[in-house]
Design a protein around this motif. Structure first.
Motif, PDB file in Angstrom:
ATOM      1  N   UNK A  72       0.954  -1.269   0.005  1.00 23.15           N
ATOM      2  CA  UNK A  72       0.035   0.011   0.096  1.00 23.15           C
ATOM      3  C   UNK A  72       0.788   1.247  -0.084  1.00 23.15           C
ATOM      4  N   UNK A  73       0.788   2.231  -0.792  1.00 30.14           N
ATOM      5  CA  UNK A  73       1.204   3.333  -0.928  1.00 30.14           C
ATOM      6  C   UNK A  73       2.446   3.410  -1.754  1.00 30.14           C
ATOM      7  N   UNK A  74       2.875   2.269  -2.329  1.00 28.14           N
ATOM      8  CA  UNK A  74       3.958   2.233  -3.496  1.00 28.14           C
ATOM      9  C   UNK A  74       3.229   2.486  -4.916  1.00 28.14           C
ATOM     10  N   UNK A  75       3.673   3.734  -5.376  1.00 26.42           N
ATOM     11  CA  UNK A  75       3.037   3.981  -6.537  1.00 26.42           C
ATOM     12  C   UNK A  75       3.740   3.565  -7.854  1.00 26.42           C
ATOM     13  N   UNK A  76       5.034   3.002  -7.570  1.00 25.14           N
ATOM     14  CA  UNK A  76       5.568   2.594  -8.884  1.00 25.14           C
ATOM     15  C   UNK A  76       5.137   1.316  -9.462  1.00 25.14           C
ATOM     16  N   UNK A  77       4.397   0.381  -8.490  1.00 24.68           N
ATOM     17  CA  UNK A  77       3.937  -0.810  -9.015  1.00 24.68           C
ATOM     18  C   UNK A  77       2.418  -0.936  -8.949  1.00 24.68           C
ATOM     19  N   UNK A  78       1.751   0.152  -9.387  1.00 27.13           N
ATOM     20  CA  UNK A  78       0.298   0.233  -9.655  1.00 27.13           C
ATOM     21  C   UNK A  78       0.041   0.866 -10.980  1.00 27.13           C
ATOM     22  N   UNK A 121      -3.605   2.864 -13.297  1.00 23.21           N
ATOM     23  CA  UNK A 121      -4.882   3.525 -12.783  1.00 23.21           C
ATOM     24  C   UNK A 121      -5.842   2.576 -12.674  1.00 23.21           C
ATOM     25  N   UNK A 122      -7.081   2.864 -11.786  1.00 20.87           N
ATOM     26  CA  UNK A 122      -7.265   4.214 -11.134  1.00 20.87           C
ATOM     27  C   UNK A 122      -6.427   4.447 -10.017  1.00 20.87           C
ATOM     28  N   UNK A 123      -5.699   3.482  -9.476  1.00 22.78           N
ATOM     29  CA  UNK A 123      -5.227   3.617  -7.875  1.00 22.78           C
ATOM     30  C   UNK A 123      -4.291   4.711  -8.098  1.00 22.78           C
ATOM     31  N   UNK A 124      -3.165   4.331  -9.215  1.00 21.84           N
ATOM     32  CA  UNK A 124      -2.343   5.253  -9.375  1.00 21.84           C
ATOM     33  C   UNK A 124      -2.748   6.782  -9.631  1.00 21.84           C
ATOM     34  N   UNK A 125      -3.686   6.846 -10.441  1.00 26.45           N
ATOM     35  CA  UNK A 125      -4.076   8.196 -10.642  1.00 26.45           C
ATOM     36  C   UNK A 125      -4.724   8.906  -9.574  1.00 26.45           C
ATOM     37  N   UNK A 126      -5.305   8.248  -8.648  1.00 27.83           N
ATOM     38  CA  UNK A 126      -5.771   8.824  -7.475  1.00 27.83           C
ATOM     39  C   UNK A 126      -4.617   9.313  -6.614  1.00 27.83           C
ATOM     40  N   UNK A 127      -3.757   8.670  -6.260  1.00 30.28           N
ATOM     41  CA  UNK A 127      -2.342   9.167  -5.600  1.00 30.28           C
ATOM     42  C   UNK A 127      -1.655  10.174  -6.235  1.00 30.28           C
ATOM     43  N   UNK A 128      -1.630  10.074  -7.583  1.00 36.29           N
ATOM     44  CA  UNK A 128      -0.760  11.104  -8.312  1.00 36.29           C
ATOM     45  C   UNK A 128      -1.764  12.305  -8.203  1.00 36.29           C
ATOM     46  N   UNK A 129      -2.888  12.337  -8.496  1.00 40.33           N
ATOM     47  CA  UNK A 129      -3.567  13.618  -8.097  1.00 40.33           C
ATOM     48  C   UNK A 129      -3.392  14.385  -6.943  1.00 40.33           C
ATOM     49  N   UNK A 130      -3.471  13.498  -5.657  1.00 40.70           N
ATOM     50  CA  UNK A 130      -3.235  14.337  -4.506  1.00 40.70           C
ATOM     51  C   UNK A 130      -2.062  14.931  -4.123  1.00 40.70           C
ATOM     52  N   UNK A 131      -0.995  13.938  -4.979  1.00 40.42           N
ATOM     53  CA  UNK A 131       0.441  14.524  -4.853  1.00 40.42           C
ATOM     54  C   UNK A 131       0.960  15.393  -5.584  1.00 40.42           C
ATOM     55  N   UNK A 145      -5.869  15.804   5.271  1.00 33.09           N
ATOM     56  CA  UNK A 145      -7.018  16.486   4.816  1.00 33.09           C
ATOM     57  C   UNK A 145      -7.911  16.037   3.734  1.00 33.09           C
ATOM     58  N   UNK A 146      -7.280  14.694   3.194  1.00 32.76           N
ATOM     59  CA  UNK A 146      -7.797  14.046   1.982  1.00 32.76           C
ATOM     60  C   UNK A 146      -8.645  12.739   2.296  1.00 32.76           C
ATOM     61  N   UNK A 147      -9.060  12.012   1.459  1.00 33.93           N
ATOM     62  CA  UNK A 147      -9.582  10.849   1.854  1.00 33.93           C
ATOM     63  C   UNK A 147      -8.547   9.581   1.929  1.00 33.93           C
ATOM     64  N   UNK A 148      -7.521   9.796   2.022  1.00 32.91           N
ATOM     65  CA  UNK A 148      -6.414   8.638   2.094  1.00 32.91           C
ATOM     66  C   UNK A 148      -6.676   8.067   3.815  1.00 32.91           C
ATOM     67  N   UNK A 149      -6.621   6.822   3.911  1.00 30.36           N
ATOM     68  CA  UNK A 149      -6.709   6.155   5.313  1.00 30.36           C
ATOM     69  C   UNK A 149      -5.235   6.178   5.582  1.00 30.36           C
ATOM     70  N   UNK A 150      -5.160   6.009   6.881  1.00 31.85           N
ATOM     71  CA  UNK A 150      -3.731   6.096   7.868  1.00 31.85           C
ATOM     72  C   UNK A 150      -3.000   5.022   7.249  1.00 31.85           C
ATOM     73  N   UNK A 151      -3.424   3.855   6.893  1.00 28.69           N
ATOM     74  CA  UNK A 151      -2.551   2.796   6.169  1.00 28.69           C
ATOM     75  C   UNK A 151      -2.023   3.305   4.884  1.00 28.69           C
TER      76      UNK A 151
END
Length: 403
Positions: free
Chosen positions: A91-97, A99-109, A221-227
């Protein structure tokens, strides 16, 4: 219809670098690129996939959404790795995912790593760099530049970015340094990773309770979980620390080995922007990346079948003479725009602007403070990181003339 390849086109991934030059990629890569920039490759576990070595080919595949970055769809290209396909990304490793999971993280960051925002960190980076140089000067040479400069500068910047309190930075840096030390045991690495994740988890909770002006606080302040926040914190540490530290150390090694280019940088610090791009191209410390075809795809007139793993040799692509004339020379005046050291496409390095700022400040400052900086051992005795996908040096013993 798949075009016939010459019998010699099936290959394994070359890993042996030329003797006598710690900066050049394996010589076989140039031959493969010239023969066929997309060749058959036999993987260590027996999988028959592809190896891309040409600049245009590598760039095209990295930009093509029909190729996946998901680890669990890939076969490992280097000897000694896991057999079969790889486990899924944590969870959180953007290199190995994808879209749409990657897109969600990327937009937040993405908005946290803009050129303007990273440039705003320049003054603080200059302070951090100066403090490390002051410590080096007090200590005196010879010393290991990796331990004294290349690791702490990006580590302290990551602390600034994530909002690690000053009182915790020694613990944070100790875990980070262990994770970057290839000589540590598996048990030590695991303990450091566990400790780091536990610390970031605690930090996330603190930011939720009392936000401050930093990246992690913004993300609470986003919808990201603690994990997810903990995983992203660990990912940002690894992505922004190991590669930049190796670039600072290996880049210094390369400049010391090319005194004419070092003299040009000293004479004109304005070359720093171009020098960063050229050093990224010339060294390509992250030398390969991997993709897997999600469907049948034709590239260069060749059919890559669904499920085939494609290893992209970034170091071969960055030395492609069709894109960079005279590619085996380090030339700080070269316009190396488009170099693939930061990747390309949707997975292009999120923190590339931060890395650029760090190198743009650190290299000129180091050589301005220590004009007589030089290796403290013969170049052939510098220990190289050859058993990692992030190439560089384990240590860089340097010295200088006292004022």
């Amino acid at each position: 219809m798949e075009r016939a390849l010459p019998a010699q086109a099936e290959a394994t991934l070359p890993t042996a670098r030329p003797t006598g030059c710690p900066f050049d990629p394996p010589a076989e890569l140039a031959g493969l690129r010239e023969q066929q920039p997309l060749t058959r490759m036999r993987y260590p576990d027996g999988h028959l996939g592809r190896l891309a070595t040409g600049y245009a080919t590598v760039r095209a595949i990295m930009a093509d959404p029909r190729f996946s970055a998901r680890y669990e769809l890939m076969h490992y290209p280097l000897p000694g790795g896991p057999e079969g396909t790889l486990p899924s990304a944590p969870v959180g490793d953007m290199t190995g995912i994808d879209a749409p999971e990657h897109t969600r993280y990327r937009r937040l960051l993405a908005g946290k790593f803009t050129v303007r925002r990273m440039d705003a960190l320049t003054a603080r980076l200059e302070e951090i760099t100066a403090a490390q140089l002051d410590a080096m000067e007090r200590r005196g040479g010879p010393l290991d530049l990796v331990e004294a400069f290349a690791q702490p500068v990006p580590a302290l910047m990551i602390c600034e970015l994530l909002g690690v309190p000053y009182a915790d930075r020694e613990v944070f840096q100790r875990h980070a340094a262990t994770l970057m030390d290839q000589d540590r045991s598996v048990e030590e690495m695991h303990a450091a990773m566990t400790g780091l994740h536990a610390y970031i988890e605690t930090l996330v909770a603190a930011k939720r309770a009392a936000p401050t002006d930093d990246l992690l606080s913004d993300l609470t302040a986003t919808d990201l979980t603690d994990e997810e926040l903990t995983g992203l914190g660990a990912f940002l540490l690894g992505a922004g620390l190991d590669t930049t530290a190796n670039m600072l150390a290996h880049g210094t090694f390369a400049l010391l080995g090319n005194p004419d280019q070092l003299a040009a940088l000293r004479a004109d610090p304005g070359l720093a922007d171009g020098a960063v791009e050229e050093l990224m191209r010339y060294l390509t410390v992250a030398h390969t990346t991997v993709r897997s075809a999600l469907e049948d795809v034709e590239v260069n007139g060749l059919l890559i079948r669904a499920g085939e793993t494609v290893t992209l040799s970034l170091q071969a692509a960055n030395r492609d003479p069709e894109r960079f004339p005279g590619p085996d020379a380090l030339d700080l005046s070269r316009r190396a725009i488009g170099q693939l050291g930061f990747g390309h496409g949707v997975h292009q390095c999120l923190g590339q602007q931060l890395a650029r700022v760090e190198m743009r400040v650190a290299f000129p400052a180091l050589f301005a403070r220590f004009p007589s900086l030089r290796l403290a051992v013969p170049a052939e005795q510098v220990p190289l990181r050859t058993h990692s996908n992030i190439y560089g040096v384990h240590s860089l013993p340097v010295t200088w003339d006292a004022a």
